[in-house]
Design a protein around this motif. Structure first.
Motif, PDB file in Angstrom:
ATOM      1  N   PHE A 120     -54.905 -16.423 -25.974  1.00 33.10           N
ATOM      2  CA  PHE A 120     -54.657 -17.661 -25.271  1.00 33.10           C
ATOM      3  C   PHE A 120     -53.022 -17.347 -24.634  1.00 33.10           C
ATOM      4  N   VAL A 121     -52.644 -17.298 -23.531  1.00 32.32           N
ATOM      5  CA  VAL A 121     -51.375 -17.006 -23.343  1.00 32.32           C
ATOM      6  C   VAL A 121     -50.594 -18.047 -22.237  1.00 32.32           C
ATOM      7  N   THR A 122     -49.271 -17.961 -22.215  1.00 30.40           N
ATOM      8  CA  THR A 122     -48.897 -18.367 -20.804  1.00 30.40           C
ATOM      9  C   THR A 122     -48.658 -17.009 -19.947  1.00 30.40           C
ATOM     10  N   HIS A 123     -49.188 -17.364 -18.718  1.00 27.05           N
ATOM     11  CA  HIS A 123     -49.557 -16.318 -17.775  1.00 27.05           C
ATOM     12  C   HIS A 123     -48.218 -16.042 -16.958  1.00 27.05           C
ATOM     13  N   GLN A 124     -47.299 -16.532 -17.485  1.00 25.66           N
ATOM     14  CA  GLN A 124     -46.067 -15.734 -17.216  1.00 25.66           C
ATOM     15  C   GLN A 124     -45.394 -14.784 -18.360  1.00 25.66           C
ATOM     16  N   PHE A 125     -45.899 -13.699 -18.116  1.00 29.50           N
ATOM     17  CA  PHE A 125     -46.056 -12.758 -19.010  1.00 29.50           C
ATOM     18  C   PHE A 125     -44.883 -11.963 -19.689  1.00 29.50           C
ATOM     19  N   ASN A 126     -43.574 -12.348 -18.986  1.00 23.61           N
ATOM     20  CA  ASN A 126     -42.441 -12.250 -19.667  1.00 23.61           C
ATOM     21  C   ASN A 126     -42.255 -13.055 -20.800  1.00 23.61           C
ATOM     22  N   HIS A 127     -42.866 -14.229 -20.821  1.00 22.75           N
ATOM     23  CA  HIS A 127     -42.806 -15.083 -21.862  1.00 22.75           C
ATOM     24  C   HIS A 127     -43.908 -14.760 -22.891  1.00 22.75           C
ATOM     25  N   ALA A 128     -45.074 -14.206 -22.624  1.00 23.16           N
ATOM     26  CA  ALA A 128     -45.973 -13.989 -23.465  1.00 23.16           C
ATOM     27  C   ALA A 128     -45.561 -12.593 -24.280  1.00 23.16           C
ATOM     28  N   THR A 129     -44.623 -11.677 -23.688  1.00 19.45           N
ATOM     29  CA  THR A 129     -44.272 -10.421 -24.523  1.00 19.45           C
ATOM     30  C   THR A 129     -43.019 -10.882 -25.505  1.00 19.45           C
ATOM     31  N   LYS A 130     -42.599 -12.169 -25.455  1.00 19.63           N
ATOM     32  CA  LYS A 130     -41.694 -12.717 -26.222  1.00 19.63           C
ATOM     33  C   LYS A 130     -42.165 -13.659 -27.481  1.00 19.63           C
ATOM     34  N   GLY A 131     -43.744 -13.587 -27.392  1.00 23.07           N
ATOM     35  CA  GLY A 131     -44.328 -14.131 -28.655  1.00 23.07           C
ATOM     36  C   GLY A 131     -45.336 -15.366 -28.074  1.00 23.07           C
ATOM     37  N   ALA A 132     -45.505 -15.669 -27.038  1.00 23.13           N
ATOM     38  CA  ALA A 132     -46.346 -16.594 -26.555  1.00 23.13           C
ATOM     39  C   ALA A 132     -47.797 -16.130 -26.264  1.00 23.13           C
ATOM     40  N   VAL A 133     -48.430 -15.788 -27.291  1.00 24.70           N
ATOM     41  CA  VAL A 133     -49.709 -15.526 -27.589  1.00 24.70           C
ATOM     42  C   VAL A 133     -50.330 -15.974 -28.803  1.00 24.70           C
ATOM     43  N   GLY A 134     -51.682 -16.540 -28.562  1.00 26.00           N
ATOM     44  CA  GLY A 134     -52.364 -17.118 -29.673  1.00 26.00           C
ATOM     45  C   GLY A 134     -53.825 -16.550 -29.698  1.00 26.00           C
ATOM     46  N   THR A 135     -54.468 -16.463 -30.778  1.00 21.36           N
ATOM     47  CA  THR A 135     -55.866 -16.026 -30.667  1.00 21.36           C
ATOM     48  C   THR A 135     -56.855 -17.040 -31.348  1.00 21.36           C
ATOM     49  N   ILE A 136     -57.945 -16.949 -30.671  1.00 23.48           N
ATOM     50  CA  ILE A 136     -59.222 -17.825 -31.217  1.00 23.48           C
ATOM     51  C   ILE A 136     -60.268 -16.571 -31.905  1.00 23.48           C
ATOM     52  N   GLU A 137     -60.518 -16.550 -32.878  1.00 20.32           N
ATOM     53  CA  GLU A 137     -61.530 -15.700 -33.536  1.00 20.32           C
ATOM     54  C   GLU A 137     -62.959 -16.469 -33.536  1.00 20.32           C
ATOM     55  N   VAL A 138     -63.844 -15.509 -32.868  1.00 21.07           N
ATOM     56  CA  VAL A 138     -65.307 -16.276 -32.529  1.00 21.07           C
ATOM     57  C   VAL A 138     -66.176 -15.537 -33.284  1.00 21.07           C
ATOM     58  N   THR A 139     -66.869 -15.939 -34.440  1.00 24.15           N
ATOM     59  CA  THR A 139     -68.000 -15.360 -35.091  1.00 24.15           C
ATOM     60  C   THR A 139     -69.477 -15.691 -34.420  1.00 24.15           C
ATOM     61  N   ALA A 140     -70.382 -15.136 -35.178  1.00 32.09           N
ATOM     62  CA  ALA A 140     -71.831 -15.136 -34.613  1.00 32.09           C
ATOM     63  C   ALA A 140     -72.045 -16.655 -35.035  1.00 32.09           C
ATOM     64  N   GLU A 141     -72.983 -17.271 -34.412  1.00 31.26           N
ATOM     65  CA  GLU A 141     -73.756 -18.385 -34.681  1.00 31.26           C
ATOM     66  C   GLU A 141     -74.001 -18.497 -36.090  1.00 31.26           C
TER      67      GLU A 141
END
Length: 342
Positions: A321-342
Protein backbone atom coordinates in the motif's frame (compact mmCIF):
# COMPACT_ATOMS: atom_id res chain seq x y z
CA UNK A 1 5.39 23.06 40.45
CA UNK A 2 2.03 21.60 39.36
CA UNK A 3 -0.01 23.48 36.80
CA UNK A 4 -3.60 22.32 36.56
CA UNK A 5 -5.97 23.59 33.92
CA UNK A 6 -9.44 22.05 33.98
CA UNK A 7 -12.33 22.73 31.60
CA UNK A 8 -15.22 21.01 29.93
CA UNK A 9 -15.94 21.16 26.24
CA UNK A 10 -18.17 19.22 23.89
CA UNK A 11 -16.13 16.88 21.72
CA UNK A 12 -16.67 15.84 18.87
CA UNK A 13 12.45 2.30 1.71
CA UNK A 14 16.71 4.30 2.87
CA UNK A 15 17.47 0.69 3.27
CA UNK A 16 14.82 -0.71 1.01
CA UNK A 17 12.22 1.17 -1.01
CA UNK A 18 9.35 -0.43 -2.91
CA UNK A 19 9.09 1.15 -6.33
CA UNK A 20 6.02 0.40 -8.38
CA UNK A 21 6.49 0.68 -12.11
CA UNK A 22 2.82 -0.16 -12.46
CA UNK A 23 0.18 -0.97 -9.90
CA UNK A 24 0.27 -4.65 -10.82
CA UNK A 25 4.07 -4.96 -10.87
CA UNK A 26 6.20 -4.57 -7.75
CA UNK A 27 9.98 -4.31 -7.71
CA UNK A 28 12.19 -4.19 -4.65
CA UNK A 29 15.26 -2.04 -5.18
CA UNK A 30 18.11 -1.67 -2.72
CA UNK A 31 19.29 1.89 -2.24
CA UNK A 32 21.90 3.42 -0.01
CA UNK A 33 20.77 5.85 2.70
CA UNK A 34 20.81 9.42 1.44
CA UNK A 35 24.18 10.86 2.44
CA UNK A 36 22.60 14.27 2.99
CA UNK A 37 20.42 12.67 5.64
CA UNK A 38 23.36 11.60 7.80
CA UNK A 39 23.11 12.50 11.45
CA UNK A 40 26.32 14.49 11.35
CA UNK A 41 25.42 16.63 8.33
CA UNK A 42 21.88 17.39 9.45
CA UNK A 43 22.99 18.45 12.90
CA UNK A 44 25.84 20.48 11.43
CA UNK A 45 23.26 22.47 9.47
CA UNK A 46 20.88 23.01 12.39
CA UNK A 47 22.29 22.74 15.88
CA UNK A 48 20.30 20.83 18.49
CA UNK A 49 18.72 23.07 21.11
CA UNK A 50 21.24 23.16 23.94
CA UNK A 51 18.98 21.69 26.68
CA UNK A 52 18.17 18.82 24.29
CA UNK A 53 21.72 17.99 23.18
CA UNK A 54 22.37 15.11 25.61
CA UNK A 55 18.70 14.32 26.23
CA UNK A 56 17.19 11.05 25.06
CA UNK A 57 14.21 10.24 27.26
CA UNK A 58 13.05 6.61 27.22
CA UNK A 59 9.58 6.01 25.75
CA UNK A 60 6.83 5.90 28.36
CA UNK A 61 3.73 3.76 27.76
CA UNK A 62 0.43 5.55 27.46
CA UNK A 63 -1.64 5.28 30.63
CA UNK A 64 -5.36 4.90 30.03
CA UNK A 65 -8.01 3.72 32.48
CA UNK A 66 -11.78 3.50 32.15
CA UNK A 67 -14.38 4.00 34.88
CA UNK A 68 -17.75 3.65 33.17
CA UNK A 69 -17.90 6.43 30.60
CA UNK A 70 -15.03 8.35 32.21
CA UNK A 71 -11.66 7.69 30.55
CA UNK A 72 -8.47 8.88 32.26
CA UNK A 73 -5.48 9.38 29.97
CA UNK A 74 -1.94 10.29 31.01
CA UNK A 75 0.52 11.38 28.32
CA UNK A 76 3.99 12.90 28.23
CA UNK A 77 5.73 15.37 25.98
CA UNK A 78 9.43 14.51 25.75
CA UNK A 79 12.62 14.41 23.68
CA UNK A 80 13.50 10.96 22.27
CA UNK A 81 15.90 9.87 19.50
CA UNK A 82 14.19 8.08 16.61
CA UNK A 83 16.07 6.33 13.79
CA UNK A 84 14.13 7.55 10.77
CA UNK A 85 16.26 5.52 8.37
CA UNK A 86 19.26 3.26 8.98
CA UNK A 87 22.08 5.35 10.41
CA UNK A 88 20.07 8.57 10.75
CA UNK A 89 18.73 9.44 14.19
CA UNK A 90 16.45 12.41 14.68
CA UNK A 91 16.15 14.08 18.09
CA UNK A 92 12.38 14.11 17.94
CA UNK A 93 9.95 16.14 19.98
CA UNK A 94 7.36 13.50 20.88
CA UNK A 95 4.35 12.37 22.80
CA UNK A 96 5.45 9.49 25.07
CA UNK A 97 8.68 8.94 23.12
CA UNK A 98 6.87 7.83 19.95
CA UNK A 99 6.46 9.62 16.62
CA UNK A 100 3.68 9.37 15.70
CA UNK A 101 2.53 9.36 19.30
CA UNK A 102 0.63 6.54 20.98
CA UNK A 103 -2.75 5.51 19.61
CA UNK A 104 -5.71 6.60 21.71
CA UNK A 105 -8.95 4.64 21.30
CA UNK A 106 -12.15 5.76 23.01
CA UNK A 107 -15.88 5.54 22.37
CA UNK A 108 -18.46 8.05 21.30
CA UNK A 109 -20.05 9.44 24.45
CA UNK A 110 -16.98 8.99 26.68
CA UNK A 111 -15.80 11.74 28.99
CA UNK A 112 -12.05 12.20 28.52
CA UNK A 113 -9.77 13.42 31.28
CA UNK A 114 -6.26 14.22 29.96
CA UNK A 115 -3.18 14.83 32.05
CA UNK A 116 -0.23 16.10 30.01
CA UNK A 117 3.18 15.87 31.71
CA UNK A 118 5.70 18.10 29.92
CA UNK A 119 9.09 16.43 30.44
CA UNK A 120 10.82 18.81 28.00
CA UNK A 121 13.10 21.00 30.13
CA UNK A 122 13.13 23.88 27.67
CA UNK A 123 9.94 24.29 25.63
CA UNK A 124 6.21 24.48 26.47
CA UNK A 125 3.94 21.98 24.73
CA UNK A 126 0.22 21.29 24.41
CA UNK A 127 -2.23 18.87 22.84
CA UNK A 128 -4.79 19.78 20.15
CA UNK A 129 -7.36 17.04 19.64
CA UNK A 130 -9.23 17.32 16.35
CA UNK A 131 -11.95 15.19 17.97
CA UNK A 132 -13.20 17.96 20.25
CA UNK A 133 -15.12 21.22 20.44
CA UNK A 134 -13.33 23.68 22.75
CA UNK A 135 -11.97 27.16 23.16
CA UNK A 136 -8.36 26.58 22.02
CA UNK A 137 -7.01 29.17 24.45
CA UNK A 138 -8.25 26.99 27.30
CA UNK A 139 -8.53 23.46 25.95
CA UNK A 140 -5.24 23.51 24.03
CA UNK A 141 -3.35 25.67 26.50
CA UNK A 142 0.45 25.43 26.78
CA UNK A 143 1.96 23.38 29.57
CA UNK A 144 5.25 24.84 30.77
CA UNK A 145 8.46 22.78 30.97
CA UNK A 146 8.47 20.34 33.90
CA UNK A 147 4.81 21.01 34.67
CA UNK A 148 1.49 19.17 34.25
CA UNK A 149 -1.78 20.26 32.71
CA UNK A 150 -5.20 18.60 33.11
CA UNK A 151 -8.00 18.94 30.56
CA UNK A 152 -11.47 17.33 30.24
CA UNK A 153 -13.67 16.73 27.18
CA UNK A 154 -16.85 14.73 26.44
CA UNK A 155 -16.76 12.94 23.06
CA UNK A 156 -19.65 13.49 20.66
CA UNK A 157 -18.43 12.64 17.13
CA UNK A 158 -17.02 9.33 15.87
CA UNK A 159 -13.97 9.33 13.63
CA UNK A 160 -10.26 8.85 12.98
CA UNK A 161 -8.80 12.14 14.19
CA UNK A 162 -5.35 13.71 14.37
CA UNK A 163 -3.91 15.11 17.55
CA UNK A 164 -0.82 17.32 17.71
CA UNK A 165 1.00 19.94 19.72
CA UNK A 166 -0.55 23.36 19.16
CA UNK A 167 2.21 25.49 20.69
CA UNK A 168 3.68 28.21 18.45
CA UNK A 169 5.27 27.77 16.01
CA UNK A 170 2.86 24.89 15.44
CA UNK A 171 4.66 23.69 12.30
CA UNK A 172 7.92 23.18 14.22
CA UNK A 173 6.21 21.10 16.89
CA UNK A 174 4.29 18.89 14.46
CA UNK A 175 7.18 18.43 11.98
CA UNK A 176 9.63 17.62 14.80
CA UNK A 177 7.39 14.67 15.76
CA UNK A 178 4.47 15.85 17.89
CA UNK A 179 1.55 14.20 16.13
CA UNK A 180 -0.68 11.16 16.59
CA UNK A 181 -4.14 9.65 16.14
CA UNK A 182 -7.20 9.31 18.34
CA UNK A 183 -10.01 6.98 17.23
CA UNK A 184 -13.49 7.68 18.54
CA UNK A 185 -15.48 4.51 17.88
CA UNK A 186 -19.10 5.06 16.79
CA UNK A 187 -21.63 4.04 19.42
CA UNK A 188 -23.61 2.01 16.87
CA UNK A 189 -20.52 0.67 15.06
CA UNK A 190 -20.09 0.43 11.29
CA UNK A 191 -22.57 -1.39 9.00
CA UNK A 192 -19.75 -3.73 7.93
CA UNK A 193 -18.51 -4.72 11.42
CA UNK A 194 -19.58 -8.37 11.08
CA UNK A 195 -17.64 -8.71 7.79
CA UNK A 196 -14.20 -7.69 9.10
CA UNK A 197 -11.48 -10.34 9.66
CA UNK A 198 -8.44 -8.11 10.38
CA UNK A 199 -8.08 -4.47 11.37
CA UNK A 200 -5.02 -2.22 11.70
CA UNK A 201 -4.07 1.42 12.17
CA UNK A 202 -1.78 3.08 9.59
CA UNK A 203 -0.43 6.64 9.81
CA UNK A 204 1.46 8.71 7.23
CA UNK A 205 3.83 11.52 8.23
CA UNK A 206 6.72 13.59 6.82
CA UNK A 207 10.19 14.45 8.10
CA UNK A 208 12.25 17.53 7.26
CA UNK A 209 15.67 18.87 8.27
CA UNK A 210 15.95 18.79 12.05
CA UNK A 211 14.14 21.74 13.63
CA UNK A 212 14.58 23.86 10.50
CA UNK A 213 11.45 26.01 10.27
CA UNK A 214 12.45 27.47 6.88
CA UNK A 215 12.87 23.97 5.41
CA UNK A 216 9.61 22.85 7.01
CA UNK A 217 7.85 25.88 5.55
CA UNK A 218 9.41 26.21 2.09
CA UNK A 219 11.20 22.91 1.41
CA UNK A 220 10.13 19.42 0.51
CA UNK A 221 10.13 16.50 2.96
CA UNK A 222 13.28 14.40 3.07
CA UNK A 223 11.26 11.35 4.15
CA UNK A 224 7.58 10.50 3.81
CA UNK A 225 6.75 7.43 5.85
CA UNK A 226 4.14 5.06 7.21
CA UNK A 227 3.79 3.65 10.70
CA UNK A 228 1.47 1.17 12.38
CA UNK A 229 -0.02 1.57 15.83
CA UNK A 230 -1.21 -1.54 17.64
CA UNK A 231 -4.99 -1.67 17.80
CA UNK A 232 -4.90 -5.21 19.21
CA UNK A 233 -2.35 -7.11 21.25
CA UNK A 234 0.51 -8.53 19.19
CA UNK A 235 0.16 -6.09 16.29
CA UNK A 236 3.07 -3.93 15.06
CA UNK A 237 3.55 -0.67 16.95
CA UNK A 238 6.16 1.40 15.12
CA UNK A 239 7.52 4.87 14.70
CA UNK A 240 7.27 6.65 11.35
CA UNK A 241 10.40 5.37 9.60
CA UNK A 242 11.28 4.45 6.02
CA UNK A 243 11.45 0.72 6.85
CA UNK A 244 8.74 0.43 9.53
CA UNK A 245 6.12 -1.49 7.57
CA UNK A 246 8.69 -3.39 5.52
CA UNK A 247 10.35 -4.70 8.69
CA UNK A 248 6.97 -5.39 10.31
CA UNK A 249 4.40 -6.02 7.58
CA UNK A 250 0.72 -6.36 8.33
CA UNK A 251 -0.68 -9.91 8.22
CA UNK A 252 -3.80 -11.49 6.77
CA UNK A 253 -5.14 -14.69 5.21
CA UNK A 254 -6.44 -15.14 1.69
CA UNK A 255 -10.06 -14.09 1.54
CA UNK A 256 -9.89 -11.82 4.59
CA UNK A 257 -11.73 -8.56 4.56
CA UNK A 258 -9.39 -6.01 6.11
CA UNK A 259 -10.18 -2.72 7.78
CA UNK A 260 -7.55 0.01 8.02
CA UNK A 261 -7.96 3.07 10.17
CA UNK A 262 -5.74 5.57 8.34
CA UNK A 263 -4.67 9.15 8.99
CA UNK A 264 -2.31 11.55 7.26
CA UNK A 265 -0.80 13.68 10.04
CA UNK A 266 1.26 15.67 7.52
CA UNK A 267 2.12 18.31 8.46
CA UNK A 268 2.11 19.65 4.89
CA UNK A 269 1.50 17.08 2.18
CA UNK A 270 -1.62 15.40 0.82
CA UNK A 271 -1.79 11.59 0.77
CA UNK A 272 -3.39 9.58 -2.05
CA UNK A 273 -3.85 6.28 -0.24
CA UNK A 274 -3.95 3.18 -2.47
CA UNK A 275 -3.71 -0.57 -1.92
CA UNK A 276 -2.12 -2.45 -4.83
CA UNK A 277 -4.09 -5.48 -6.03
CA UNK A 278 -7.55 -4.69 -4.68
CA UNK A 279 -10.35 -2.15 -4.60
CA UNK A 280 -11.58 -0.48 -1.44
CA UNK A 281 -15.10 -1.83 -1.15
CA UNK A 282 -16.21 0.37 1.73
CA UNK A 283 -14.74 3.71 2.77
CA UNK A 284 -15.84 5.96 5.62
CA UNK A 285 -14.24 9.39 5.23
CA UNK A 286 -12.86 10.77 8.49
CA UNK A 287 -13.92 7.44 10.02
CA UNK A 288 -17.53 8.53 10.37
CA UNK A 289 -20.23 5.98 9.39
CA UNK A 290 -22.28 8.83 7.88
CA UNK A 291 -19.61 9.39 5.19
CA UNK A 292 -19.89 6.07 3.32
CA UNK A 293 -18.41 5.51 -0.15
CA UNK A 294 -18.04 2.31 -2.18
CA UNK A 295 -15.66 0.96 -4.82
CA UNK A 296 -12.80 3.45 -4.42
CA UNK A 297 -9.33 2.97 -5.96
CA UNK A 298 -7.67 5.82 -4.05
CA UNK A 299 -8.65 7.79 -0.97
CA UNK A 300 -7.51 11.41 -0.80
CA UNK A 301 -6.37 12.43 2.68
CA UNK A 302 -5.56 16.10 3.27
CA UNK A 303 -3.09 16.94 5.99
CA UNK A 304 -4.82 15.76 9.20
CA UNK A 305 -7.45 13.82 7.23
CA UNK A 306 -8.52 10.32 8.23
CA UNK A 307 -10.61 7.44 6.94
CA UNK A 308 -11.68 3.88 7.54
CA UNK A 309 -11.03 1.77 4.44
CA UNK A 310 -12.11 -1.83 3.91
CA UNK A 311 -11.06 -4.28 1.20
CA UNK A 312 -10.65 -7.99 0.50
CA UNK A 313 -7.37 -9.68 -0.46
CA UNK A 314 -8.41 -12.81 -2.30
CA UNK A 315 -5.10 -14.50 -3.07
CA UNK A 316 -1.94 -15.41 -1.21
CA UNK A 317 0.87 -12.90 -1.80
CA UNK A 318 2.44 -9.60 -0.78
CA UNK A 319 0.29 -6.53 -1.27
CA UNK A 320 1.91 -3.08 -1.06
CA UNK A 321 0.00 0.00 0.00
CA UNK A 322 1.30 3.44 -0.94
CA UNK A 323 0.54 7.05 -1.35
CA UNK A 324 -0.05 7.27 -5.09
CA UNK A 325 2.03 10.46 -5.13
CA UNK A 326 5.04 8.40 -6.11
CA UNK A 327 7.66 11.03 -5.33
CA UNK A 328 6.57 10.39 -1.74
CA UNK A 329 6.43 6.62 -2.12
CA UNK A 330 10.08 6.66 -3.19
CA UNK A 331 10.89 8.52 0.04
CA UNK A 332 9.49 5.71 2.19
CA UNK A 333 5.68 5.86 2.09
CA UNK A 334 5.23 2.17 1.29
CA UNK A 335 3.89 -0.58 3.49
CA UNK A 336 3.04 -4.21 2.86
CA UNK A 337 0.40 -6.73 3.79
CA UNK A 338 1.55 -10.35 3.74
CA UNK A 339 -1.31 -12.68 2.84
CA UNK A 340 -0.95 -16.39 3.52
CA UNK A 341 -3.12 -19.32 2.43
CA UNK A 342 -6.40 -19.81 4.27
Amino acid sequence: MFKKITFRATVGISAAVLLLSACGTTQLEQTEPNELQSDQKVHAETEVIKPHQDLNQDPIPLKIERDGKDVYIEMTTQITDIEIEPGYKYKAWTFNGEAPGPLIVVEEGDNLHFTLDNMDPAIPHSIDLHAVHTNPDIGFADVAPNEDGTFSFPTSTPGVFMYHCATDPVLSHIANGMHGVIIVKPKDGFPTDNEIDQEYVVIQNEWYKYNDLDNMTNGVPSQVVFSAKALHEGQPNTNGTVTALKDEPLKAKAGDKIRLYINNVGPNEVSSFHVVGTIMEDVYLDGNPANHFEGMQTVMLPASGGAVVEFTLNEEGTYPFVTHQFNHATKGAVGTIEVTAE
